[in-house]
Design a protein around this motif. Structure first.
Motif, PDB file in Angstrom:
ATOM      1  N   LEU A   1      91.208   9.767 -28.144  1.00 16.85           N
ATOM      2  CA  LEU A   1      90.949   9.056 -26.895  1.00 16.85           C
ATOM      3  C   LEU A   1      90.553  10.081 -25.841  1.00 16.85           C
ATOM      4  O   LEU A   1      91.388  10.815 -25.321  1.00 16.85           O
ATOM      5  N   THR A   2      89.262  10.154 -25.545  1.00 17.66           N
ATOM      6  CA  THR A   2      88.790  11.042 -24.483  1.00 17.66           C
ATOM      7  C   THR A   2      89.004  10.354 -23.138  1.00 17.66           C
ATOM      8  O   THR A   2      88.758   9.156 -22.991  1.00 17.66           O
ATOM      9  N   THR A   3      89.475  11.107 -22.148  1.00 17.76           N
ATOM     10  CA  THR A   3      89.815  10.523 -20.850  1.00 17.76           C
ATOM     11  C   THR A   3      89.321  11.416 -19.717  1.00 17.76           C
ATOM     12  O   THR A   3      88.993  12.593 -19.915  1.00 17.76           O
ATOM     13  N   ARG A   4      89.278  10.840 -18.528  1.00 18.75           N
ATOM     14  CA  ARG A   4      89.052  11.584 -17.289  1.00 18.75           C
ATOM     15  C   ARG A   4      89.581  10.747 -16.140  1.00 18.75           C
ATOM     16  O   ARG A   4      89.947   9.576 -16.330  1.00 18.75           O
TER      17      ARG A   4
ATOM     18  N   PHE B   1      92.653  13.366 -25.222  1.00 19.36           N
ATOM     19  CA  PHE B   1      91.927  14.626 -25.078  1.00 19.36           C
ATOM     20  C   PHE B   1      90.984  14.595 -23.885  1.00 19.36           C
ATOM     21  O   PHE B   1      90.326  13.585 -23.619  1.00 19.36           O
ATOM     22  N   LYS B   2      90.942  15.712 -23.167  1.00 18.25           N
ATOM     23  CA  LYS B   2      89.924  15.955 -22.147  1.00 18.25           C
ATOM     24  C   LYS B   2      89.067  17.123 -22.604  1.00 18.25           C
ATOM     25  O   LYS B   2      89.591  18.105 -23.144  1.00 18.25           O
ATOM     26  N   CYS B   3      87.772  17.023 -22.372  1.00 15.80           N
ATOM     27  CA  CYS B   3      86.883  18.083 -22.841  1.00 15.80           C
ATOM     28  C   CYS B   3      87.243  19.433 -22.225  1.00 15.80           C
ATOM     29  O   CYS B   3      87.001  20.478 -22.832  1.00 15.80           O
ATOM     30  N   ALA B   4      87.855  19.397 -21.029  1.00 17.48           N
ATOM     31  CA  ALA B   4      88.283  20.652 -20.400  1.00 17.48           C
ATOM     32  C   ALA B   4      89.380  21.340 -21.203  1.00 17.48           C
ATOM     33  O   ALA B   4      89.623  22.544 -21.029  1.00 17.48           O
ATOM     34  N   ASP B   5      90.037  20.605 -22.117  1.00 15.77           N
ATOM     35  CA  ASP B   5      91.083  21.200 -22.959  1.00 15.77           C
ATOM     36  C   ASP B   5      90.504  22.189 -23.968  1.00 15.77           C
ATOM     37  O   ASP B   5      91.225  23.047 -24.477  1.00 15.77           O
ATOM     38  N   GLY B   6      89.216  22.039 -24.285  1.00  7.92           N
ATOM     39  CA  GLY B   6      88.548  22.992 -25.171  1.00  7.92           C
ATOM     40  C   GLY B   6      88.857  22.790 -26.642  1.00  7.92           C
ATOM     41  O   GLY B   6      89.413  21.774 -27.061  1.00  7.92           O
ATOM     42  N   TRP B   7      88.461  23.801 -27.416  1.00  4.11           N
ATOM     43  CA  TRP B   7      88.547  23.702 -28.875  1.00  4.11           C
ATOM     44  C   TRP B   7      89.980  23.620 -29.393  1.00  4.11           C
ATOM     45  O   TRP B   7      90.240  22.968 -30.410  1.00  4.11           O
TER      46      TRP B   7
ATOM     47  N   PRO C   1      81.195  22.644 -26.237  1.00  6.76           N
ATOM     48  CA  PRO C   1      79.957  22.083 -25.662  1.00  6.76           C
ATOM     49  C   PRO C   1      80.254  21.089 -24.542  1.00  6.76           C
ATOM     50  O   PRO C   1      81.142  20.243 -24.665  1.00  6.76           O
ATOM     51  N   LEU C   2      79.505  21.180 -23.472  1.00  6.85           N
ATOM     52  CA  LEU C   2      79.612  20.235 -22.358  1.00  6.85           C
ATOM     53  C   LEU C   2      78.236  19.613 -22.158  1.00  6.85           C
ATOM     54  O   LEU C   2      77.325  20.253 -21.624  1.00  6.85           O
ATOM     55  N   LYS C   3      78.080  18.361 -22.577  1.00  7.77           N
ATOM     56  CA  LYS C   3      76.789  17.684 -22.570  1.00  7.77           C
ATOM     57  C   LYS C   3      76.748  16.578 -21.518  1.00  7.77           C
ATOM     58  O   LYS C   3      77.769  16.023 -21.136  1.00  7.77           O
ATOM     59  N   ASN C   4      75.520  16.260 -21.086  1.00  7.16           N
ATOM     60  CA  ASN C   4      75.267  15.134 -20.178  1.00  7.16           C
ATOM     61  C   ASN C   4      76.041  15.261 -18.870  1.00  7.16           C
ATOM     62  O   ASN C   4      76.545  14.272 -18.339  1.00  7.16           O
ATOM     63  N   LYS C   5      76.125  16.470 -18.324  1.00  6.50           N
ATOM     64  CA  LYS C   5      76.884  16.676 -17.094  1.00  6.50           C
ATOM     65  C   LYS C   5      76.157  16.116 -15.874  1.00  6.50           C
ATOM     66  O   LYS C   5      76.775  15.789 -14.873  1.00  6.50           O
ATOM     67  N   ASN C   6      74.842  15.995 -15.949  1.00 13.29           N
ATOM     68  CA  ASN C   6      74.069  15.529 -14.789  1.00 13.29           C
ATOM     69  C   ASN C   6      73.327  14.238 -15.080  1.00 13.29           C
ATOM     70  O   ASN C   6      72.245  14.003 -14.553  1.00 13.29           O
ATOM     71  N   ALA C   7      73.907  13.398 -15.956  1.00 14.04           N
ATOM     72  CA  ALA C   7      73.326  12.084 -16.290  1.00 14.04           C
ATOM     73  C   ALA C   7      71.921  12.205 -16.856  1.00 14.04           C
ATOM     74  O   ALA C   7      71.073  11.359 -16.624  1.00 14.04           O
ATOM     75  N   GLU C   8      71.691  13.302 -17.634  1.00 11.86           N
ATOM     76  CA  GLU C   8      70.369  13.470 -18.238  1.00 11.86           C
ATOM     77  C   GLU C   8      70.327  12.851 -19.624  1.00 11.86           C
ATOM     78  O   GLU C   8      69.414  13.096 -20.399  1.00 11.86           O
ATOM     79  N   LEU C   9      71.300  12.002 -19.936  1.00 15.67           N
ATOM     80  CA  LEU C   9      71.476  11.450 -21.275  1.00 15.67           C
ATOM     81  C   LEU C   9      70.202  10.852 -21.845  1.00 15.67           C
ATOM     82  O   LEU C   9      69.737  11.247 -22.904  1.00 15.67           O
ATOM     83  N   LEU C  10      69.621   9.876 -21.165  1.00  8.83           N
ATOM     84  CA  LEU C  10      68.489   9.170 -21.742  1.00  8.83           C
ATOM     85  C   LEU C  10      67.271  10.069 -21.842  1.00  8.83           C
ATOM     86  O   LEU C  10      66.485   9.955 -22.783  1.00  8.83           O
TER      87      LEU C  10
END
Length: 254
Positions: free
Chosen positions: A87-90, A179-185, A202-211
């Motif tokens: 479960l990824t959260t923020r 899990f939070k991505c800031a927790d790392g590997w 990896p930190l992806k889609n940080k600036n809403a560049e997804l599409l």
């Protein structure tokens, strides 16, 4: 199926896909759900489902992230009871604002609007899933005459809160990682029993560049862009032909 990422979109699902791929898993992300499993999800949205449906849909993949699969995380886990759940959260307000920015950015991409008019694949694969997208995120998709994608932010927060509470309450505790991505590997690799890669998480889609990224990288988006060009050429040719016929008809009548 070995890993079910049950976290909502915009909680680091793209980062999770990249991380799981790096760890050696084959991962189905939202384009795969939408394009490779569109008929199955259309049937699920309209008629219903069985555990066997999800077992058949995901028997040849290691992990799943993002919508609409996250909405059915528990059904997928019933089909694959040995799978681990992440479960990824923020922060809730931060999440809602990020989702709002994503909706705005997606609404501004010209290709995405042209698909609605000129891509048969989009009509078949994407439109079938709008109900599930609304249920999963509270997003009212744009119509052909309303450009902006509308996010009901209050509804989205309620959905986010209920979803996370349900996962934490219902998932087997020995198979769940919050899990939070800031927790790392570290915690992720410990949970999955994998060695820690010698590179940053990896930190992806940080600036809403997804599409923007998906259009470039995913084959089906490239195919839909090809359909746009073909449809535009056919429409232009038809318009020219109609103009020629109309001119000749007028000339003959005169």
């Amino acid at each position: 199926m070995k890993v079910i990422v049950a976290g909502m979109s915009k909680t680091g699902t793209k980062s999770m896909k990249a991380a799981l791929t790096k760890l050696g898993y084959s991962v189905y992300d939202f384009p795969d759900h939408r394009f490779l499993l569109s008929e199955e999800y259309h049937r699920i949205a309209k008629i219903g489902w069985t555990t066997e449906d999800f077992r058949r849909m995901y028997e040849n993949v290691d992990a799943t992230v993002d919508i609409p699969a996250l909405y059915f995380w528990d059904e997928i886990h019933k089909a694959f009871p040995d799978a681990k759940i992440i479960l990824t959260t923020r922060d809730e307000d931060e999440w809602a604002s990020s989702l709002e920015r994503q909706c705005l950015k997606d609404s501004q991409i010209l290709s995405a609007r042209l698909w609605e008019f000129l891509s048969p694949t989009w009509v078949k694969c994407y439109k079938n899933l709008e109900l599930l997208e609304f249920l999963s995120l509270g997003i009212a998709p744009p119509s052909r005459f309303r450009r902006k994608t509308v996010l009901n932010k209050q509804l989205a927060k309620q959905i986010y809160r209920r979803h996370n509470a349900y996962v934490m309450h219902s998932a087997p505790k020995d198979k769940l990682l919050v899990f939070k991505c800031a927790d790392g590997w570290g915690p992720l690799c410990e949970f999955l029993g994998k060695p820690v890669p010698d590179e940053p998480f990896p930190l992806k889609n940080k600036n809403a560049e997804l599409l923007d990224c998906e259009i470039i990288d995913y084959p089906m988006f490239r195919y839909m862009n090809l359909e746009i060009m073909i449809s535009a050429i056919l429409l232009a040719s038809s318009a020219v032909l109609a103009g020629v016929v109309a001119y000749r008809y007028r000339y003959v009548c005169d």
